[in-house]
Every structure is written in structure tokens, then in C-alpha cells.
Design a protein around this motif. Structure first.
Motif, PDB file in Angstrom:
ATOM      1  N   PHE A 197      -6.566 -26.342 -22.873  1.00  0.00           N
ATOM      2  CA  PHE A 197      -7.670 -26.596 -22.025  1.00  0.00           C
ATOM      3  C   PHE A 197      -7.526 -27.995 -21.661  1.00  0.00           C
ATOM      4  CE2 PHE A 197     -11.991 -28.274 -21.017  1.00  0.00           C
ATOM      5  CZ  PHE A 197     -12.216 -27.427 -19.994  1.00  0.00           C
ATOM      6  N   ARG A 198      -7.493 -29.195 -22.579  1.00  0.00           N
ATOM      7  CA  ARG A 198      -7.500 -30.336 -22.308  1.00  0.00           C
ATOM      8  C   ARG A 198      -6.209 -30.970 -21.210  1.00  0.00           C
ATOM      9  NH1 ARG A 198     -12.203 -33.326 -22.093  1.00  0.00           N
ATOM     10  NH2 ARG A 198     -13.408 -32.712 -23.639  1.00  0.00           N
ATOM     11  N   ARG A 199      -5.029 -30.131 -22.012  1.00  0.00           N
ATOM     12  CA  ARG A 199      -3.769 -30.563 -21.273  1.00  0.00           C
ATOM     13  C   ARG A 199      -3.568 -29.931 -19.794  1.00  0.00           C
ATOM     14  NH1 ARG A 199       0.362 -28.166 -24.360  1.00  0.00           N
ATOM     15  NH2 ARG A 199       0.181 -26.426 -22.877  1.00  0.00           N
ATOM     16  N   ASP A 256     -10.113 -16.532 -22.690  1.00  0.00           N
ATOM     17  CA  ASP A 256     -10.719 -17.390 -23.701  1.00  0.00           C
ATOM     18  C   ASP A 256     -10.201 -18.985 -23.456  1.00  0.00           C
ATOM     19  OD1 ASP A 256     -11.697 -18.719 -25.874  1.00  0.00           O
ATOM     20  OD2 ASP A 256     -11.117 -17.555 -27.428  1.00  0.00           O
ATOM     21  N   ILE A 257     -10.911 -19.744 -23.048  1.00  0.00           N
ATOM     22  CA  ILE A 257     -10.372 -21.304 -23.003  1.00  0.00           C
ATOM     23  C   ILE A 257     -11.445 -22.035 -23.966  1.00  0.00           C
ATOM     24  CG2 ILE A 257      -9.598 -20.874 -20.672  1.00  0.00           C
ATOM     25  CD1 ILE A 257     -12.111 -22.211 -19.585  1.00  0.00           C
ATOM     26  N   GLY A 258     -11.799 -21.597 -24.650  1.00  0.00           N
ATOM     27  CA  GLY A 258     -12.779 -22.263 -25.916  1.00  0.00           C
ATOM     28  C   GLY A 258     -14.119 -22.375 -25.512  1.00  0.00           C
ATOM     29  N   THR A 259     -14.833 -23.115 -26.098  1.00  0.00           N
ATOM     30  CA  THR A 259     -16.396 -23.342 -25.871  1.00  0.00           C
ATOM     31  C   THR A 259     -16.773 -24.458 -25.332  1.00  0.00           C
ATOM     32  OG1 THR A 259     -16.688 -24.355 -28.274  1.00  0.00           O
ATOM     33  CG2 THR A 259     -16.828 -21.835 -27.963  1.00  0.00           C
ATOM     34  N   PHE A 289     -20.630 -26.924 -18.884  1.00  0.00           N
ATOM     35  CA  PHE A 289     -20.993 -26.576 -17.442  1.00  0.00           C
ATOM     36  C   PHE A 289     -22.522 -26.417 -17.633  1.00  0.00           C
ATOM     37  CE2 PHE A 289     -22.778 -22.731 -15.344  1.00  0.00           C
ATOM     38  CZ  PHE A 289     -22.137 -22.914 -13.961  1.00  0.00           C
ATOM     39  N   ASN A 290     -23.165 -25.723 -18.659  1.00  0.00           N
ATOM     40  CA  ASN A 290     -24.473 -25.460 -18.724  1.00  0.00           C
ATOM     41  C   ASN A 290     -25.342 -26.919 -19.027  1.00  0.00           C
ATOM     42  OD1 ASN A 290     -24.339 -22.757 -18.862  1.00  0.00           O
ATOM     43  ND2 ASN A 290     -23.899 -22.768 -21.190  1.00  0.00           N
ATOM     44  N   TYR A 291     -24.878 -27.898 -19.575  1.00  0.00           N
ATOM     45  CA  TYR A 291     -25.395 -29.475 -19.486  1.00  0.00           C
ATOM     46  C   TYR A 291     -25.808 -29.751 -18.277  1.00  0.00           C
ATOM     47  CZ  TYR A 291     -25.691 -34.248 -20.073  1.00  0.00           C
ATOM     48  OH  TYR A 291     -26.018 -35.653 -20.198  1.00  0.00           O
ATOM     49  N   LEU A 292     -24.647 -29.829 -17.078  1.00  0.00           N
ATOM     50  CA  LEU A 292     -24.848 -30.235 -15.903  1.00  0.00           C
ATOM     51  C   LEU A 292     -25.305 -29.364 -14.845  1.00  0.00           C
ATOM     52  CD1 LEU A 292     -21.493 -32.337 -15.333  1.00  0.00           C
ATOM     53  CD2 LEU A 292     -23.826 -33.241 -15.918  1.00  0.00           C
ATOM     54  N   VAL A 312      -9.713  -3.901 -31.750  1.00  0.00           N
ATOM     55  CA  VAL A 312      -9.678  -4.593 -30.596  1.00  0.00           C
ATOM     56  C   VAL A 312      -8.869  -5.776 -30.766  1.00  0.00           C
ATOM     57  CG1 VAL A 312     -11.622  -3.437 -29.633  1.00  0.00           C
ATOM     58  CG2 VAL A 312     -11.667  -5.612 -30.692  1.00  0.00           C
ATOM     59  N   THR A 313      -8.449  -6.411 -29.758  1.00  0.00           N
ATOM     60  CA  THR A 313      -7.892  -8.023 -29.576  1.00  0.00           C
ATOM     61  C   THR A 313      -9.059  -8.764 -29.510  1.00  0.00           C
ATOM     62  OG1 THR A 313      -5.854  -7.211 -28.764  1.00  0.00           O
ATOM     63  CG2 THR A 313      -6.666  -9.270 -28.607  1.00  0.00           C
ATOM     64  N   VAL A 314      -9.171  -9.752 -30.517  1.00  0.00           N
ATOM     65  CA  VAL A 314     -10.357 -10.551 -30.659  1.00  0.00           C
ATOM     66  C   VAL A 314      -9.762 -11.909 -30.326  1.00  0.00           C
ATOM     67  CG1 VAL A 314     -12.338 -11.657 -32.053  1.00  0.00           C
ATOM     68  CG2 VAL A 314     -11.749  -9.152 -32.184  1.00  0.00           C
ATOM     69  N   THR A 315     -10.245 -12.563 -29.398  1.00  0.00           N
ATOM     70  CA  THR A 315      -9.714 -14.167 -29.138  1.00  0.00           C
ATOM     71  C   THR A 315     -10.093 -15.009 -30.289  1.00  0.00           C
ATOM     72  OG1 THR A 315     -11.539 -15.190 -28.200  1.00  0.00           O
ATOM     73  CG2 THR A 315     -10.054 -13.335 -26.880  1.00  0.00           C
ATOM     74  N   PRO A 316      -9.484 -16.325 -30.282  1.00  0.00           N
ATOM     75  CA  PRO A 316      -9.610 -17.318 -31.232  1.00  0.00           C
ATOM     76  C   PRO A 316     -10.882 -17.841 -31.339  1.00  0.00           C
ATOM     77  CG  PRO A 316      -7.633 -17.875 -30.080  1.00  0.00           C
ATOM     78  CD  PRO A 316      -8.030 -16.535 -29.618  1.00  0.00           C
ATOM     79  N   ALA A 317     -11.827 -17.527 -30.166  1.00  0.00           N
ATOM     80  CA  ALA A 317     -13.202 -17.987 -30.141  1.00  0.00           C
ATOM     81  C   ALA A 317     -13.857 -16.742 -30.526  1.00  0.00           C
ATOM     82  CB  ALA A 317     -13.631 -18.326 -29.022  1.00  0.00           C
TER      83      ALA A 317
END
Length: 630
Positions: free
Chosen positions: A328-330, A454-457, A463-466, A547-552
């Protein structure tokens, strides 16, 4: 009586089970109704809707909650219907926004409404923040209209029960086991549209709950605030609150105005709170230490930023083609940053050119060549936008109290009240309309990033904050409660711990070095993060090993049609999922009109995939009568 041997046996009617009849399930049903004439063309289908709560609103938007609880969107910004901006294959079936529906209700056009709903609808304006109970009535009407719009061969069966388990072979009929029913529903296809779910506690929450039980304290875990038992929050006592988002706003309302307190207005918009004497004292802290940004209270006039510009389908597809998941960051954040900057500066240069030094065309050409966060971009902005207050600083927005220290708790209260007042003033002033352009940029980026899984939390929280903050009137109430002493601010990077020696909960923040607040109550004012393994929904939790569960911790689905991915990553031919428990989670089941709503796109794709699968299950003779290309 047995059938005559020459009498043909009617083939079984295909069946589709939708688990969850809240806004997401209702939106899917609307898309099934829109697409069925093309894809089924008169074929029969049994539709089973499973939800213990009334269809339309479901649990979160149910009618039986406090009328004091509002939506955090204006009536004109809420719709359940697609329009020509939605990128979908299915047809548009126009329908009213919440504001338009309320006008019809006020005119007596909507039958069956109770007098209280008609009264609120009559008082509503386009820019009113409606109660959740009014939204519940709207959603119930949308559901009824969708059912009425189904072709004659499609029959809906409602099951006001909880779904407990899903089983069945990959290549055969599925079984959905319901609470209180011995025999399962058999289904050719199943769609999970479960919405926001409760969750089992994580390790820290379990430890805090055990500590509270051992010391006769009160601990409320993350949950939907309208479901919380707030009776344990005693009048006048200190309550620690972790979380400063919308769940906190609900808590604030329920234990103040909900306990008999009232507000008066001095005529300038400044409120004074008059306590009932039954309120606790809420000590609230979070990572940022401030509430979500207020909703913007003016419309966008003039030219809108042409979005997407730097983060569109082409960029998303390039990210999807890369080996391995993107970082995500990169890989992603630089594109988001550039998109939001483009939206901000486009609006500044086109709507407020007197605050810039160069022509927009010249700035845009140079901006396109600069990397986000680069010295070249900083130099370009500094040379082109003379006032630093007109420059976009996302880091400062995300950490508004970074590095600030106060000599005492009262100084901190003054500082955060000033921050909230300044935010309110800015969000009501069209001279700051680049803020609204950034909001539109956030909506555009959110819709694009759904296709990346899944791009993390962090991104969802930002997004919700702004973009998903409370109505301005709620923040005016918060200021009044702060001045009345019913709410106290803890500051940024607040830490909450259990103190075994003193048998209490404790909170402190670096915003006031050395200050500690103790209390016998700790409330987690936030929704639990979605998780397959810890879900409070038994059916979803039971699928964890299949099922496939993402890292999050999310349920992985195909971005094209919402099919659940098996443990080996293969799309399941008979199971689909939509909603916040999946890695294609959209920001909401309903959205603003004419914004290409991500949930609407997903609903249409899943509806078409499901109906196409139903078509393939029809006997060969029945399929021959379907139109070509259906």
C-alpha cells in the motif's frame, strides 16, 4: 396418489438463497429485478431471503432504535438506485433518493407510513440529516418496490430466522441451515450479504473483559452502539471512551440528550447544554485525539475536477498485473496522494484563481510530471500557491495534534475545542471549496481501490476520517457538552490500560505529560473490524477453513462477480459474498446519486453472474426459449 407414468414430472425450480436482507441484500434484490427480464426471460426462480430482522433496514437500520440517532449523510446524498454514471452491464431502473422519497411521503403518495414518519418526511429538506428510523422506512419501501418489480416467475420467500451453517458440495446443491428449523433450505446458489457483524473479542479485549469481571467494573467491547447496554454508565461517574468516530457520536447522544438533557441556541449557532443530571462524564481519546472531520455544508458550484485522473482503471489494472499483492505505502498511496492533490489544486486554480500565481494549464502540466512527496512537487506548489493554508498537506490532516503538548488538562480542552470550531467554520465556508474537491477525490479513489482486494486497514480509516464524519450540528453539540463538563478530551495517541494494583481502568496521552485519568468504566466506541475467524456470525465463522482468508482476516472474493474463493483460490461456482466482511468491501450499501457507487457496480455484477448461473441450471428445453445472448 402416484403420478401416471406418462405424466411428465416438472423439473425442480432453481433456488437462490440470500443471507442478509439489509441494505446490501436489498440492493442485490433490486439488481436481480432489473436484470431478470433479460437473463431469465420468463423462467422460474425461488428467491429465499434469510434475516431475523425486517427486510430493507436489517439490523443496523432497523426501526426500533432511538429517534435521536441520525444518518451522517444529508437526505439528498442518499440513494439506493443506479443511474447512468454507474459502470454496469445491467439496465438502470430509476428510483428516488431519500430526499425525493420523503417529498413523496409528505405528499401522501407513499402508502402505509405511520404518522411519525410522515411528520419527519414533511419537515425534511434536501440538506437535512435524517434520522435512522426515516432511512429504515425508505429502505423498507425500496425492498417492497424491488419485490414488486420481479418478473412473475420469480417468487420471494422470507425467513425471519438466523442462518447458522452453509454446507454442500462444490458442484452440487447447497444447504443453508436455519435457527429453529430442522430441515435446511436447499439452494442452487447462495449469496452472503451479511452487512456489519458483531465479533468475538480479540486477546486484548478478552483480557480487559476478564479484568472488569474480576474487579466488578464495566467494560463494553466494540459493537454497534445502538445494541450496547449503557445502563452501567452511572450518572456523574467518569467513563473512559476509546474511539472518536461515529460510534462515539452515537454514545454521546444516547447518554446525554437520550437521558433527558436539552440544548438551547443563542441565535448564532452556539449551543448551550442543559444537563438532566443523569449523564456520565465521557473522557474520550483516540489515535488522532479529535473527532472525524465535519461534513461539508455547501454544494460544489462550477467546474468539478475531472476524476479519475492519476488513479483510474488503467492504473488499477497495472497494479493487478504485478506479481504478488501490491504494497500500500509503496505502490498505492503515491497514486492516491497524487489524485487527491490533483482534485485539490484543480478546484483552487479554477474556482479561486486570485489565490494562485500561474495559469492552471501550466501548473497541471508540471504537476503531472512530479512524483508525490518529491522536492520538485514542493517547489512547484510553493511557487504557484503563495498561502501555505491553500496547500494540501495530507500528513497534517491525518495527525492534527502531532507534537502538541499542553501544560494541563484544561489547556488541552481549550485546544481541542478550538480545533473543532475551526474545522466547523472551514467546512461551512465555500472559500475552502478545495476541501470538497478532495472529498470527491476520496470517493473516486475508494471506488477504484475496491478492485485491488485486501489493501490493509489504514486506508479505510483515513477515508472515514476525512469523508465520513459527523454532521456539523453534532460537533456543535459536542462543543456544548465539552463546555458543560459532560465530555472531556484525553488527547492524541491515548493509551488505555488496566491497573491491577488499583483495580481500575486508566488512560493517558502525551498531549498532557504526566496526566492520568482513572475510571471504573471503559467503552470501546468503535465497530469491531470485520473478521471471518472472529465473526459473531456462526455461518461465516464456520466457513473459515473452506475459504481464502486475506491477511486482514477478510473473505476473499472474485473482484469481477463476488464469487467466494475456495481455500485454493478458485472461485466457487455456487457461492457469492458482498459486504464489509469481504476484501471487496465498499464504503456503504447506499451512496450519493451520480457517483458511480461501488456497491451498485458490485451488486449488478453479482446479480448478473447469479442469474446466468441459474440460467445454466435450467433444463435444456427451457434454455432454448431464452433470447439469444441472454
Amino acid at each position: 396418489m402416484s403420478a401416471h407414468p406418462d405424466t411428465p414430472i416438472a423439473p425442480p425450480v432453481p433456488s437462490l438463497v440470500i443471507v442478509g436482507a439489509g441494505p446490501r441484500g436489498t440492493g442485490l434484490l433490486e439488481r436481480i429485478a432489473a436484470n431478470a427480464p433479460e437473463l431469465l426471460a420468463g423462467a422460474r426462480l425461488d428467491l429465499h431471503l434469510v434475516d431475523p430482522h425486517p427486510p430493507g433496514g436489517g439490523r443496523v437500520w432497523r426501526r426500533d432504535q432511538s429517534p435521536l440517532l441520525w444518518m451522517n449523510s444529508m437526505a439528498e446524498d442518499v440513494t439506493m438506485y443506479t443511474d447512468d454514471t454507474v459502470r454496469q452491464r445491467g439496465p438502470v431502473r430509476p428510483g428516488p433518493s431519500l430526499a425525493e422519497w420523503a417529498a413523496l411521503a409528505a405528499d401522501g403518495v407513499i402508502p402505509g407510513l405511520d404518522p411519525e414518519t410522515v411528520r419527519e418526511a414533511s419537515e425534511l429538506t434536501d440538506r437535512t440529516f435524517p434520522s435512522r428510523r426515516l432511512q429504515s422506512a425508505y429502505l423498507g419501501w425500496v425492498y417492497g418496490r424491488a419485490v414488486a418489480g420481479l418478473p412473475a416467475g420469480v417468487v420471494v420467500h422470507e425467513h425471519r430466522r438466523r442462518a447458522l451453517r452453509l454446507s454442500g458440495p462444490r458442484d452440487g446443491r447447497q444447504r443453508v441451515w436455519l435457527e429453529g428449523r430442522a430441515e435446511p433450505l436447499t439452494a442452487d446458489l447462495v449469496v452472503l450479504a451479511l452487512g456489519h457483524l458483531p465479533a468475538a473479542p480479540d486477546a486484548e479485549q478478552a483480557s480487559l473483559a476478564e479484568f472488569a469481571a474480576r474487579n466488578e467494573l464495566t467494560y463494553l467491547p466494540p459493537e454497534f452502539t445502538a445494541d450496547s447496554d449503557l445502563d452501567g454508565l452511572r450518572p456523574g461517574e467518569d467513563v473512559l471512551v476509546r474511539g472518536f468516530g461515529l460510534a462515539f457520536v452515537d454514545l454521546m447522544v444516547l447518554v446525554t440528550e437520550g437521558r433527558g438533557g436539552t440544548y438551547t441556541d443563542d441565535g448564532t449557532g452556539t449551543l448551550t447544554y442543559h444537563p438532566s443530571g443523569r449523564e456520565p462524564v465521557l473522557h474520550v481519546g483516540s489515535r488522532r485525539g479529535v473527532p472525524y472531520r465535519s461534513k461539508i455544508d455547501y454544494p460544489l458550484r462550477g467546474e468539478q475536477p475531472p476524476l479519475p485522473r492519476f488513479l483510474g482503471p488503467t492504473e488499477v489494472e497495472e497494479l493487478r498485473r504485478r506479481p504478488g499483492p501490491p504494497d500500500f505505502r509503496r505502490d498505492i498511496w503515491p497514486l492516491v496522494e497524487k489524485e487527491l492533490g490533483f482534485a485539490h489544486y484543480h478546484r483552487l486554480f479554477t474556482a479561486h484563481p486570485e489565490r494562485t500565481r500561474v495559469a492552471w494549464a501550466d501548473f497541471e502540466a508540471k504537476y503531472a510530471l512530479c512524483d508525490p512527496g518529491s522536492a520538485e512537487l514542493d517547489a512547484l506548489v510553493s511557487a504557484s500557491v503563495p498561502d501555505p493554508a491553500d496547500r494540501l498537506d495530507l500528513a497534517a490532516l491525518d495527525h492534527p495534534l502531532a507534537g502538541l503538548r499542553h501544560p494541563c488538562a484544561e489547556s488541552l480542552q481549550d485546544g481541542i475545542r478550538a480545533h473543532i470550531a475551526a474545522d466547523l467554520a472551514r467546512r461551512e465556508d465555500p472559500r475552502h471549496s478545495p476541501d470538497l474537491a478532495v472529498f470527491l477525490g476520496l470517493l473516486s479513489a475508494y471506488g477504484q481501490l475496491l478492485d485491488l482486494g485486501d489493501i490493509g486497514t489504514w486506508w479505510h480509516g483515513f477515508f472515514n476520517y476525512l469523508a465520513s464524519g459527523p454532521p456539523g450540528p453534532r460537533l456543535r453539540q459536542l462543543l456544548a457538552l465539552s463546555r458543560a463538563g459532560c465530555v472531556r478530551f484525553l488527547g492524541a495517541d491515548a493509551e488505555f490500560t488496566a491497573d491491577p494494583g488499583r483495580g481500575t481502568f486508566r488512560a493517558h496521552s502525551p498531549g498532557v505529560p504526566g496526566a492520568v485519568t482513572e475510571a471504573r468504566v471503559l467503552v470501546e466506541a468503535r465497530l469491531p473490524p470485520p473478521s471471518v475467524a472472529r465473526s459473531g456470525d456462526r455461518l461465516l465463522r464456520g466457513l473459515a477453513r473452506e475459504v481464502t482468508v486475506t491477511p486482514a482476516g477478510l473473505l476473499a472474493v472474485s473482484p469481477d462477480d463476488g464469487r467466494i474463493l475456495d481455500r485454493d483460490g478458485r472461485p466457487h461456482p455456487r457461492r457469492f459474498a458482498l459486504g464489509p466482511h469481504t476484501d471487496a468491501r465498499a464504503s456503504g450499501a447506499f451512496t450519493r446519486p451520480r457517483t458511480n457507487g461501488p456497491a451498485f457496480r458490485q451488486n449488478d455484477a453479482t446479480a448478473r453472474a447469479a442469474l446466468t448461473a441459474v440460467r445454466e441450471l435450467l433444463p435444456h428445453g427451457a434454455r432454448e426459449h431464452l433470447p439469444a445472448g441472454a
